[in-house]
Enzyme design. Structure first.
Site, PDB file in Angstrom:
ATOM      1  N   GLN A 317     -82.620  30.727  15.363  1.00  0.00           N
ATOM      2  CA  GLN A 317     -83.566  30.907  16.136  1.00  0.00           C
ATOM      3  C   GLN A 317     -83.261  32.264  15.263  1.00  0.00           C
ATOM      4  OE1 GLN A 317     -86.606  30.589  17.325  1.00  0.00           O
ATOM      5  NE2 GLN A 317     -86.255  28.160  18.161  1.00  0.00           N
ATOM      6  N   CYS A 442     -93.411  25.884  16.480  1.00  0.00           N
ATOM      7  CA  CYS A 442     -93.792  26.874  16.200  1.00  0.00           C
ATOM      8  C   CYS A 442     -95.263  27.589  15.312  1.00  0.00           C
ATOM      9  CB  CYS A 442     -92.776  27.256  14.616  1.00  0.00           C
ATOM     10  SG  CYS A 442     -92.690  26.059  13.948  1.00  0.00           S
TER      11      CYS A 442
END
Length: 487
Positions: A317, A442
């Site tokens: 991330q 996402c």
């Protein structure tokens, strides 16, 4: 009203934002998309594209600014394709992103009346990225404005050296930067990106100066000639370790080896300098082979009390502090008691897998990138976690194979790429029949599509939680929790 013509100027009020962050206005019912427009703006817009149902325009003048409009602090704003919402007040950005999620669920997933929880905003809206990829390209004839322009009377050199008094990065012959908005043939020479730390910006300038002083060539897509392609930088937010990865078209260890010493001299925290070789036409910062130039072949990052090894080719991330909040939400949502077998689909370097393992009987992580799988195994050993198995391969193939072998799971956590689940992978997930699924996304559009399929496949969508991982960009992360009907 007749359809407007290309080149025509219109006065528009922007009343919404489209996916991607473009303003949406209407002229007598004709829809016009306006990059840079914000809801509440009154704009004078020149049409550059006209189609039967919509057009696209550029702003000639802001006649009346939106209350949401603020001054963008980045000198590249408007030309760089990255931070498209810097001119929008952060609370308004959050409201827009939350609305994206709701709209996608309703319009694309057919999911109405779902509990969408208040969005989790970021405490740090600049300097939050722990990874950046910069393209190396030939310098254009025109140059982007610098945050601190050259003093009057000083000039930029044209022989590839640093200009007197100009500082790092002021070189001709090559640029190291980011693509212009909506253009893949033009790269802005970025001296300082506000989304990364000052330390990463210092390495960016140092690497650019090294490339220019050494007279290294730039890869040309058409001819396939030239060496330099990308510069990727990483930083361990909690460890302070820095990585530089130079992506080249061919091995060039002797030419690039001195870069390691130079970067380490600039910042002693530079613990990894590598070169990845990508000889293929595909314009991606991924190599088919890797060479260590200095230090280790990885950096370390700390999350949730665990330490993770992150190599150049691994996914991690890109906003560490928001990732911690995201991971905490995922772990709590999994509702583990210590007796469950868990699948972690698209497991990357194993961050979520290892955090889950502390509360589960066993965790199976599935990831397509071998480098990430290798890192996940190392991370498990380094943290003395023994109840994880990591499998390399595509989820659509590995998951059905494990199910056929009798490996079942009560809980599934999935964090797929922007494209979402492959249909075969989604079918296998429904066949598995886990009692609980925690879906991390996402991309609201593919999230809505996949959630719709899961609901039709026998799951109840309990809630969706938006999380802003990328301030000043249109991107939005979301976590969804589903329960098997009747479980």
């Amino acid at each position: 009203m007749a359809r407007p013509k290309r080149g025509e100027t219109l006065s528009l009020t922007i009343d919404d934002l489209a996916f991607g962050g473009e303003g949406v206005g209407r002229a007598d019912g004709y829809v016009v998309f306006v990059p840079g427009g914000l809801p509440g703006d009154r704009l004078r817009v020149r049409l550059v594209q006209v189609r039967s149902r919509f057009g696209r325009g550029v702003i000639d003048a802001v006649e009346q600014p939106s209350p949401q409009r603020v001054e963008a602090p980045c000198p590249y704003f408007g030309r760089c394709g990255g931070c498209r919402l810097q001119h929008m007040a952060y609370p308004a950005q959050l409201a827009f992103k939350a609305k994206q999620v709701v709209d996608a669920l309703e319009r694309l997933g057919g999911l109405k009346g779902i509990e969408v929880r208040p969005i989790i905003g970021a405490e740090e809206t600049f300097g939050y990225r722990n990874k950046m990829e910069f393209t190396v390209a030939r310098a254009p004839h025109r140059r982007a404005p610098h945050p601190d322009p050259l003093p009057e009377g000083e000039r930029e050199e044209t022989d590839g050296t640093l200009a007197p008094g100009g500082g790092e990065g002021r070189v001709r012959g090559l640029v190291v930067g980011l693509h212009e908005a909506d253009r893949y043939d033009s790269v802005l020479d970025i001296e300082r990106c506000l989304l990364q730390s000052d330390r990463m910006n210092a390495l960016l300038g140092e690497a650019r100066g090294f490339f220019a002083e050494r007279g290294l060539t730039v890869y040309e897509q058409d001819s396939g000639e030239g060496l330099l392609r990308f510069l990727m930088l990483r930083e361990g937010t909690h460890t302070g370790e820095l990585m530089a990865n130079v992506v080249t078209s061919a091995p060039a260890v002797s030419e690039l080896a001195p870069l390691a010493q130079r970067l380490q001299a600039r910042d002693p925290g530079t613990t990894s300098v590598v070169m990845n070789v990508n000889p293929k036409k595909a314009s991606v910062a991924v190599g088919v082979e890797e060479h260590l130039l200095g230090g280790r072949d990885h950096i370390r990052e700390g999350v949730g009390g665990l330490v993770f090894q992150v190599s150049a080719g691994s996914f991690f991330q890109t906003n560490t502090r928001q990732a911690e909040r995201l991971f905490e939400l995922v772990i709590d949502s999994a509702g583990l008691t210590g007796t469950e077998t868990v699948y972690d689909l698209y497991s990357g370097t194993g961050a979520i897998s290892l955090l889950l393992a502390r509360r589960a009987r066993w965790v199976y992580g599935i990831e397509v990138a071998q480098a990430a799988v290798d890192d996940a195994g190392v991370n498990a050993a380094a943290n003395a976690i023994t109840n994880c198995t990591f499998v390399c391969g595509e989820v659509r193939f590995v998951l059905p194979s494990l199910i056929a072998k009798g490996v079942t799971a009560e809980v599934v956590v999935a964090d797929p790429p922007r494209a979402g689940f492959h249909p075969k992978a989604l079918h296998a997930l429904i066949t598995l029949g886990a009692r609980r699924i925690v879906y991390v996304s996402c991309n609201p559009t593919t999230l809505a599509r996949d959630l719709g399929e899961l609901v039709r496949g026998g799951y109840r969508l309990e809630w969706v939680q938006p999380v802003d991982m990328f301030p000043h960009t249109p991107h939005i992360e979301a976590v969804a929790r589903l329960e098997r009907v009747g479980s």
